[in-house]
Design an enzyme around this catalytic site. Structure first.
Site, PDB file in Angstrom:
ATOM      1  CG  ASP A  70      -2.033  -0.973   1.176  1.00  0.00           C
ATOM      2  OD1 ASP A  70      -2.044  -1.801   0.253  1.00  0.00           O
ATOM      3  OD2 ASP A  70      -2.899  -0.929   2.066  1.00  0.00           O
ATOM      4  CG  ASP A  71       0.198   3.839   2.294  1.00  0.00           C
ATOM      5  OD1 ASP A  71      -0.981   3.707   1.920  1.00  0.00           O
ATOM      6  OD2 ASP A  71       0.537   3.870   3.487  1.00  0.00           O
ATOM      7  CG  HIS A 120      -4.444   2.485  -0.687  1.00  0.00           C
ATOM      8  ND1 HIS A 120      -5.358   1.650  -0.061  1.00  0.00           N
ATOM      9  CD2 HIS A 120      -3.639   2.956   0.311  1.00  0.00           C
ATOM     10  CE1 HIS A 120      -5.104   1.623   1.236  1.00  0.00           C
ATOM     11  NE2 HIS A 120      -4.077   2.416   1.497  1.00  0.00           N
ATOM     12  CG  HIS A 124      -4.258   6.854   2.776  1.00  0.00           C
ATOM     13  ND1 HIS A 124      -4.319   6.909   4.160  1.00  0.00           N
ATOM     14  CD2 HIS A 124      -4.029   5.552   2.477  1.00  0.00           C
ATOM     15  CE1 HIS A 124      -4.135   5.694   4.662  1.00  0.00           C
ATOM     16  NE2 HIS A 124      -3.970   4.852   3.660  1.00  0.00           N
ATOM     17  CG  HIS A 227       2.040   0.006   4.497  1.00  0.00           C
ATOM     18  ND1 HIS A 227       1.773  -0.934   5.482  1.00  0.00           N
ATOM     19  CD2 HIS A 227       0.889   0.706   4.310  1.00  0.00           C
ATOM     20  CE1 HIS A 227       0.515  -0.815   5.870  1.00  0.00           C
ATOM     21  NE2 HIS A 227      -0.043   0.173   5.182  1.00  0.00           N
TER      22      HIS A 227
END
Length: 269
Positions: A70-71, A120, A124, A227
C-alpha cells in the site's frame, strides 16, 4: 566339464553386460574371476530395481500467498520491485493517486514487470474518502482512471484506506458493486508501519506468526498487508525467503480468479 560350461557362461556375460575395466584373469590362468562377475551382476540387478521405483514426490505445497503493498508509488516501491524481481516473485500494489501523479515512471515499471496495480484512493484522507458515498466513489474512480491512463489497464480490484470496516457504508458498498469493483482487505497485517529500520526483523516475525496461524486455520489464499516503506524494504527479502522455504506459493492477483477477502464479508466484492 561343468566348470568349463560355467566359465564359458560367465565369460559370455562379460561381453553382453556393461562391465567396468577390471582384470578378469588371474596370473596363473586365463579363467574368469567368478566373484568379480557375480558382484557386477548384482550391481546391475540392484540398479534396475532402483530405476523401476517411482520417483519421490515433491514436498506438498502449502497455501497461496499474495504480497500486497500500500501507499506507493515512491522510492521504496522501486526497491521492493527490485527485490521481487530478484526472487522471481509477483506482487500486488495499491497506489495512491496523489503519488502516481509524481511517479508515473514507477507505475509503468511495476506494470511492465507483471505486477497487479489497484487503487488505494486518491488522497488517503479519511475525512475526504469517507465523507459520503459520492465522495468515496469519486476517490476510487479517479484513482482507477489514473492507472488506466498510465498502464492501459482498467483494474477492478481496490483497497480502501484503513480497511473496509467500519468505514465503508452500505451505500458505498452498493456503488462499488454497481461499478463491478472488487475489494481486498487482508488476512495478515505485518504492522510494518509501526517499526523503525532497525526493528525490521519484528516485521518478519509478525508475518511468520500470522501466516502460519492463517494456514493452520484452513486459509488457502493468504493476503499479506505491507507498505512501500523503508523498513519494509529491509524485511521483504527475509519474508520471501521464509515463505518459499516453508512451501508457500507466492502469486499476484488474477481478476479471472478473484478471491473474496473483505472485512464486510460481502461475497459480491
Amino acid at each position: 566339464m561343468i566348470k568349463l560350461l560355467l566359465s564359458f557362461s560367465l565369460t559370455l556375460l562379460v561381453f553382453i553386460l556393461p562391465f567396468p575395466s577390471v582384470s578378469l584373469a588371474t596370473e596363473s590362468n586365463s579363467s574368469v574371476d567368478h566373484t568379480v562377475v557375480e558382484k557386477h551382476i548384482n550391481r546391475l540387478l540392484n540398479k534396475k530395481i532402483e530405476d523401476s521405483r517411482p520417483p519421490v514426490p515433491p514436498s506438498p505445497k502449502k497455501a497461496n500467498v499474495y504480497l500486497t503493498f500500500d501507499d506507493g508509488p515512491n522510492k521504496f516501491t522501486t526497491i521492493n520491485l527490485q527485490t521481487l524481481k530478484q526472487y522471481e516473485v509477483s506482487g500486488t500494489f495499491f497506489f495512491l493517486g496523489k503519488h502516481m501523479k509524481e511517479h508515473e515512471s514507477i507505475v509503468k515499471a511495476v506494470a511492465k514487470n507483471g505486477h497487479y496495480i489497484g487503487t488505494h484512493s486518491m488522497t488517503h484522507d479519511k475525512t475526504k474518502v469517507y465523507k459520503n458515498a459520492e465522495a468515496f466513489i469519486q476517490e476510487i474512480n479517479s484513482g482507477v482512471s489514473l492507472i488506466e491512463q498510465m498502464t492501459g489497464h482498467n483494474p477492478r480490484l481496490i483497497r480502501v484506506p484503513y480497511g473496509s470496516k467500519p468505514h465503508v457504508t452500505t451505500a458505498m458498498q452498493d456503488k462499488l458493486i454497481k461499478q463491478n469493483y472488487k475489494l481486498w482487505d487482508w488476512d495478515v497485517d505485518s504492522n510494518d508501519w509501526r517499526y523503525t529500520d532497525k526493528q525490521y526483523k519484528e516485521i518478519v516475525k509478525n508475518v511468520q506468526l500470522e501466516t502460519e496461524k492463517a494456514y493452520k486455520s484452513g486459509d488457502k489464499d493468504i493476503i499479506i498487508l505491507l507498505h512501500d516503506r523503508s523498513q519494509t524494504t529491509k524485511a521483504l527479502p527475509l519474508i520471501i525467503e521464509w515463505l518459499q522455504e516453508e512451501g508457500y506459493t507466492l502469486k499476484t492477483y488474477e481478476e479471472e480468479k478473484h478471491i473474496v477477502q473483505n472485512f464486510l464479508r460481502d461475497k459480491s466484492l
